[in-house]
Scaffold this active site. Structure first.
Site, PDB file in Angstrom:
ATOM      1  N   HIS A 138       4.033   1.556   2.241  1.00  0.00           N
ATOM      2  CA  HIS A 138       5.251   0.901   1.746  1.00  0.00           C
ATOM      3  C   HIS A 138       5.870   1.714   0.607  1.00  0.00           C
ATOM      4  O   HIS A 138       7.074   1.924   0.550  1.00  0.00           O
ATOM      5  CB  HIS A 138       4.949  -0.510   1.228  1.00  0.00           C
ATOM      6  CG  HIS A 138       4.237  -1.388   2.214  1.00  0.00           C
ATOM      7  ND1 HIS A 138       2.991  -1.913   1.963  1.00  0.00           N
ATOM      8  CD2 HIS A 138       4.586  -1.820   3.453  1.00  0.00           C
ATOM      9  CE1 HIS A 138       2.604  -2.638   3.014  1.00  0.00           C
ATOM     10  NE2 HIS A 138       3.553  -2.596   3.926  1.00  0.00           N
ATOM     11  N   LYS A 196      -3.566  -2.068   6.100  1.00  0.00           N
ATOM     12  CA  LYS A 196      -4.470  -3.043   5.529  1.00  0.00           C
ATOM     13  C   LYS A 196      -5.556  -3.429   6.539  1.00  0.00           C
ATOM     14  O   LYS A 196      -6.737  -3.431   6.228  1.00  0.00           O
ATOM     15  CB  LYS A 196      -3.642  -4.272   5.153  1.00  0.00           C
ATOM     16  CG  LYS A 196      -4.330  -5.232   4.247  1.00  0.00           C
ATOM     17  CD  LYS A 196      -4.179  -4.812   2.811  1.00  0.00           C
ATOM     18  CE  LYS A 196      -5.110  -5.664   1.947  1.00  0.00           C
ATOM     19  NZ  LYS A 196      -5.322  -5.040   0.663  1.00  0.00           N
ATOM     20  N   LYS A 227      -3.258   5.502  11.222  1.00  0.00           N
ATOM     21  CA  LYS A 227      -2.217   4.975  10.348  1.00  0.00           C
ATOM     22  C   LYS A 227      -2.890   4.217   9.215  1.00  0.00           C
ATOM     23  O   LYS A 227      -3.863   3.515   9.429  1.00  0.00           O
ATOM     24  CB  LYS A 227      -1.326   4.024  11.151  1.00  0.00           C
ATOM     25  CG  LYS A 227      -0.230   3.397  10.320  1.00  0.00           C
ATOM     26  CD  LYS A 227       0.519   2.342  11.099  1.00  0.00           C
ATOM     27  CE  LYS A 227       1.471   1.587  10.171  1.00  0.00           C
ATOM     28  NZ  LYS A 227       1.944   0.341  10.741  1.00  0.00           N
ATOM     29  N   CYS A 258       4.086  -8.314  15.505  1.00  0.00           N
ATOM     30  CA  CYS A 258       5.400  -7.656  15.522  1.00  0.00           C
ATOM     31  C   CYS A 258       6.525  -8.688  15.533  1.00  0.00           C
ATOM     32  O   CYS A 258       7.670  -8.343  15.282  1.00  0.00           O
ATOM     33  CB  CYS A 258       5.593  -6.807  16.782  1.00  0.00           C
ATOM     34  SG  CYS A 258       4.591  -5.344  16.898  1.00  0.00           S
ATOM     35  N   CYS A 294      -0.729  -4.611  22.283  1.00  0.00           N
ATOM     36  CA  CYS A 294       0.398  -4.117  21.493  1.00  0.00           C
ATOM     37  C   CYS A 294       0.106  -2.675  21.074  1.00  0.00           C
ATOM     38  O   CYS A 294      -0.952  -2.401  20.492  1.00  0.00           O
ATOM     39  CB  CYS A 294       0.581  -4.997  20.255  1.00  0.00           C
ATOM     40  SG  CYS A 294       1.673  -4.245  19.032  1.00  0.00           S
ATOM     41  N   CYS A 299       3.909 -10.136  20.969  1.00  0.00           N
ATOM     42  CA  CYS A 299       2.970  -9.796  19.887  1.00  0.00           C
ATOM     43  C   CYS A 299       3.370 -10.558  18.631  1.00  0.00           C
ATOM     44  O   CYS A 299       4.451 -10.306  18.087  1.00  0.00           O
ATOM     45  CB  CYS A 299       2.966  -8.295  19.592  1.00  0.00           C
ATOM     46  SG  CYS A 299       2.031  -7.906  18.077  1.00  0.00           S
ATOM     47  N   HIS A 342       0.840  -1.202   0.000  1.00  0.00           N
ATOM     48  CA  HIS A 342       0.000   0.000   0.000  1.00  0.00           C
ATOM     49  C   HIS A 342       0.871   1.246   0.000  1.00  0.00           C
ATOM     50  O   HIS A 342       2.104   1.148  -0.035  1.00  0.00           O
ATOM     51  CB  HIS A 342      -0.999  -0.016   1.165  1.00  0.00           C
ATOM     52  CG  HIS A 342      -0.373  -0.112   2.527  1.00  0.00           C
ATOM     53  ND1 HIS A 342       0.374   0.892   3.078  1.00  0.00           N
ATOM     54  CD2 HIS A 342      -0.382  -1.118   3.443  1.00  0.00           C
ATOM     55  CE1 HIS A 342       0.789   0.543   4.279  1.00  0.00           C
ATOM     56  NE2 HIS A 342       0.358  -0.701   4.524  1.00  0.00           N
ATOM     57  N   HIS A 361      -0.244  -2.711  17.017  1.00  0.00           N
ATOM     58  CA  HIS A 361      -1.328  -3.435  16.354  1.00  0.00           C
ATOM     59  C   HIS A 361      -2.637  -3.452  17.133  1.00  0.00           C
ATOM     60  O   HIS A 361      -3.660  -3.885  16.617  1.00  0.00           O
ATOM     61  CB  HIS A 361      -0.886  -4.870  16.045  1.00  0.00           C
ATOM     62  CG  HIS A 361       0.218  -4.922  15.033  1.00  0.00           C
ATOM     63  ND1 HIS A 361       1.541  -5.096  15.373  1.00  0.00           N
ATOM     64  CD2 HIS A 361       0.207  -4.758  13.696  1.00  0.00           C
ATOM     65  CE1 HIS A 361       2.284  -5.065  14.278  1.00  0.00           C
ATOM     66  NE2 HIS A 361       1.516  -4.858  13.255  1.00  0.00           N
TER      67      HIS A 361
HETATM   68  N1  MSP Z   1       9.454  -6.831   7.660  1.00  0.00           N
HETATM   69  C1  MSP Z   1       9.563  -5.787   8.602  1.00  0.00           C
HETATM   70  C2  MSP Z   1      10.779  -4.917   8.327  1.00  0.00           C
HETATM   71  C3  MSP Z   1      12.077  -5.660   8.292  1.00  0.00           C
HETATM   72  S1  MSP Z   1      13.394  -4.594   7.857  1.00  0.00           S
HETATM   73  C4  MSP Z   1      14.752  -5.476   8.174  1.00  0.00           C
HETATM   74  C5  MSP Z   1       8.332  -4.914   8.531  1.00  0.00           C
HETATM   75  N2  MSP Z   1       7.620  -4.975   7.404  1.00  0.00           N
HETATM   76  S2  MSP Z   1       6.307  -4.119   7.077  1.00  0.00           S
HETATM   77  O1  MSP Z   1       5.764  -4.678   5.864  1.00  0.00           O
HETATM   78  O2  MSP Z   1       5.440  -4.064   8.206  1.00  0.00           O
HETATM   79  O3  MSP Z   1       6.821  -2.687   6.704  1.00  0.00           O
HETATM   80  C6  MSP Z   1       7.069  -1.712   7.683  1.00  0.00           C
HETATM   81  C7  MSP Z   1       7.578  -0.464   7.009  1.00  0.00           C
HETATM   82  O4  MSP Z   1       6.710  -0.081   5.921  1.00  0.00           O
HETATM   83  C8  MSP Z   1       7.620   0.744   7.903  1.00  0.00           C
HETATM   84  O5  MSP Z   1       8.775   0.808   8.703  1.00  0.00           O
HETATM   85  C9  MSP Z   1       7.584   1.852   6.881  1.00  0.00           C
HETATM   86  O6  MSP Z   1       8.855   1.992   6.299  1.00  0.00           O
HETATM   87  C10 MSP Z   1       6.597   1.335   5.859  1.00  0.00           C
HETATM   88  N3  MSP Z   1       5.231   1.698   6.192  1.00  0.00           N
HETATM   89  C11 MSP Z   1       4.183   0.846   6.366  1.00  0.00           C
HETATM   90  N4  MSP Z   1       3.062   1.574   6.599  1.00  0.00           N
HETATM   91  C12 MSP Z   1       3.359   2.888   6.595  1.00  0.00           C
HETATM   92  C13 MSP Z   1       2.620   4.079   6.733  1.00  0.00           C
HETATM   93  N5  MSP Z   1       1.324   4.103   6.924  1.00  0.00           N
HETATM   94  N6  MSP Z   1       3.303   5.240   6.613  1.00  0.00           N
HETATM   95  C14 MSP Z   1       4.630   5.290   6.378  1.00  0.00           C
HETATM   96  N7  MSP Z   1       5.339   4.198   6.252  1.00  0.00           N
HETATM   97  C15 MSP Z   1       4.749   2.969   6.391  1.00  0.00           C
HETATM   98  O7  MSP Z   1       8.084  -4.185   9.471  1.00  0.00           O
END
Ligand code: MSP
Length: 501
Positions: free
Chosen positions: A20, A297, A294, A128, A143, A125, A17, A146
């Protein structure tokens, strides 16, 4: 000089989304800017495919975690391409090359005496994949990220002696004040360290979906260590027959605040334990919010980056995100805000300026940029912009840097209104002044467009092509003479019927 920049690797437990996409676009702005400065850049992104967050989702969907990853990893790859990310490699933690290297590093940590066998009990969690310390538990034993209830877990497994890195970490933070930026995030990480560090699990017994612990195949490596190591392992196999580690390590990481602790505390400690160099630094950004919450999904409030790009193009989305939300802070985004900035800033401020200026040079000077000197007032406003802008991007101030350029774009628009080239063109005696005005505008467009290239790679390329500019290095106003041939340009950002409202 080399510059190695990374995004977090994303869990393959749902569709990509805008959240990311945001991290990927931000890292891409840095990568493109550093390339313009002549750095040898390596830019990495990818997917995190092991561990509970993925295994649990697969179970819910009735597929294997491998199948889930094989379905979703290509979607994240597509997302990177869609936002026009210029990544040099896309890592999947299920890659053979990654797993092999993870095992080598973990073995090294073990051989160096930083691992022991033990039992851990605490609040956990699964989303996480993290045991929570007392300060990280929200009301009702939930958490804070979440909002789900934590479970009491007891595990017999291998432990990483994080506690013995408290002092080395404090020293690292003292010696390198910009190890974590912005400052308020650095302070958060540092106070977590100062609270006292507890050892953390390095392995998981129950879960089978992970990289086997080399000396104990009954266990798999805790997903966070396997995931963090992606930044290091990728360099060893991204290019066949070539190990890039020497060239690019250590990395500069970009991530959001949700995973600060892992990157700013666990990760440098783990690297020290392995005898490897710690990261060059990291920047922590905030969340994109839709309304008050935030975007995620599970909350069902996702703005689809694919849809937005299909309609407005990737440049528009990149521009909007960094202009609208102060980089480093949380900020709300909306479809209406996006459309309005597209219209007023991209289409009007910038796109119209470009087509007007090119049209005037075409009409009044047969498409040849006059040889002249820059207008002194404009020259004053542009003075030192490359240095200022570069210093801001060195601190990953993506929004402030963009604001600086936009001020200049608006200044050029005012200059057109003030000088009224269409009137000057009617008066033979004003030919010299018209030359100067047109030359200044062309230079202003060239300088701002070179600076904007990392934010607007597609449109900036088009415009630089029309300006007859072949170089992509940053340039100060007046550093190029006239004489070159320009081409007219249609609308860089065509007007669209709004989709909302
Ligand atoms: N897999 C772990 C990260 C491992 S890195 C060695 C993870 N994945 S995640 O799919 O949950 O992605 C988290 C990251 O996605 C956040 O740290 C951020 O960079 C980005 N984001 C996810 N949602 C976001 C927002 N709503 N806003 C900004 N960034 C966001 O955690």
């Amino acid at each position: 000089m080399s510059f190695y920049v990374t995004t977090p690797i994303y869990y393959v437990n749902g569709e990509p989304h805008l959240g990311h996409a945001y991290s990927t676009m931000a890292a891409d702005v840095l990568a493109r800017h550093m390339r313009q400065r002549g750095e040898d850049v390596f830019f990495l992104t990818g997917t995190d495919e092991f561990g509970e967050p993925v295994a649990q989702q697969a179970e819910r969907e009735g597929v294997t975690p491998r199948e889930l990853g094989d379905r979703l990893a290509p979607r994240f790859k597509e997302m990177a391409a869609k936002v026009n990310a210029s990544n040099d490699f896309f890592i999947r933690t299920t890659d053979e090359g990654h797993q092999k290297r993870v095992q080598e590093v973990v073995q090294q940590v073990y051989d160096n005496g930083h691992v022991y066998e033990g039992t851990y009990e605490g609040w956990y969690c699964p989303r996480c994949a993290d045991f929570k310390t007392d300060s990280e538990i929200a009301e009702g034993n939930t958490c804070p990220i979440h909002g789900i209830e934590l479970t009491r877990e007891q595990q017999d497994n291998w432990f990483f002696r994080l506690s013995s890195f408290q002092e080395p970490l404090e020293r690292l933070y003292a010696e390198r004040p910009d190890f974590v930026i912005p400052d308020f995030r650095r302070n958060e990480a540092l106070s977590f360290i100062r609270q006292g560090l507890r050892d953390v699990s390095l392995s998981r017994p129950k879960l089978k979906w992970g990289v086997p612990v080399p000396w104990d195949p009954e266990q798999v490596i805790y997903v966070w260590f396997d995931a963090l190591l992606n930044y290091y392992t990728a360099l060893s196999y991204a290019r066949e027959g070539k190990d890039l580690t020497e060239t690019y390590w250590p990395a500069f990481h970009l991530l959001a605040k949700d995973i600060l602790k892992f990157h700013a505390v666990y990760w440098p400690a783990f690297l020290m334990a392995a005898g490897l160099e710690v990261p060059r630094g990291m920047v922590i950004h905030g969340y994109l919010l839709m309304g008050e919450s935030k975007m995620s999904k599970s909350l069902g409030n996702v703005l689809d980056p694919f849809d937005a790009i299909d309609r407005y193009g990737s440049d528009a989305l990149r521009f909007y995100c960094f202009r609208e939300v102060s980089f480093g802070r949380d900020g709300a985004v909306s479809a209406a805000g996006f459309e309005s900035r597209y219209e007023t800033e991209l289409a009007n401020d910038y796109g119209n300026l470009a087509s007007r200026v090119l049209a005037m040079v075409d009409r009044y000077r047969d498409g040849t940029v006059p040889n002249s000197e820059a207008d002194p007032a404009i020259a004053e406003d542009f003075k030192g912009i490359v240095t200022r802008f570069s210093a801001l991007l060195d601190k990953t101030e993506l929004t402030v840097a963009l604001d600086e350029v936009w001020t200049l774009v608006r200044r050029l628009n005012r200059f057109v209104e003030e000088t009224r080239p269409w009137d000057l063109a009617k008066d033979e005696d004003e030919a010299g002044r018209l030359d100067q005005v047109l030359y200044t505008l062309i230079e202003g467009l060239r300088v701002t467009t070179l600076l904007l290239l990392p934010y607007l790679p597609v449109s900036a390329e088009r415009l630089l092509g029309a300006l007859g500019e072949e170089d992509r290095g940053l340039a100060e106003l007046g550093s190029r003479g006239g004489g070159q041939q320009i081409e007219r340009l249609g609308q860089l950002f065509p007007k669209l019927e709004p989709a909302t409202g």
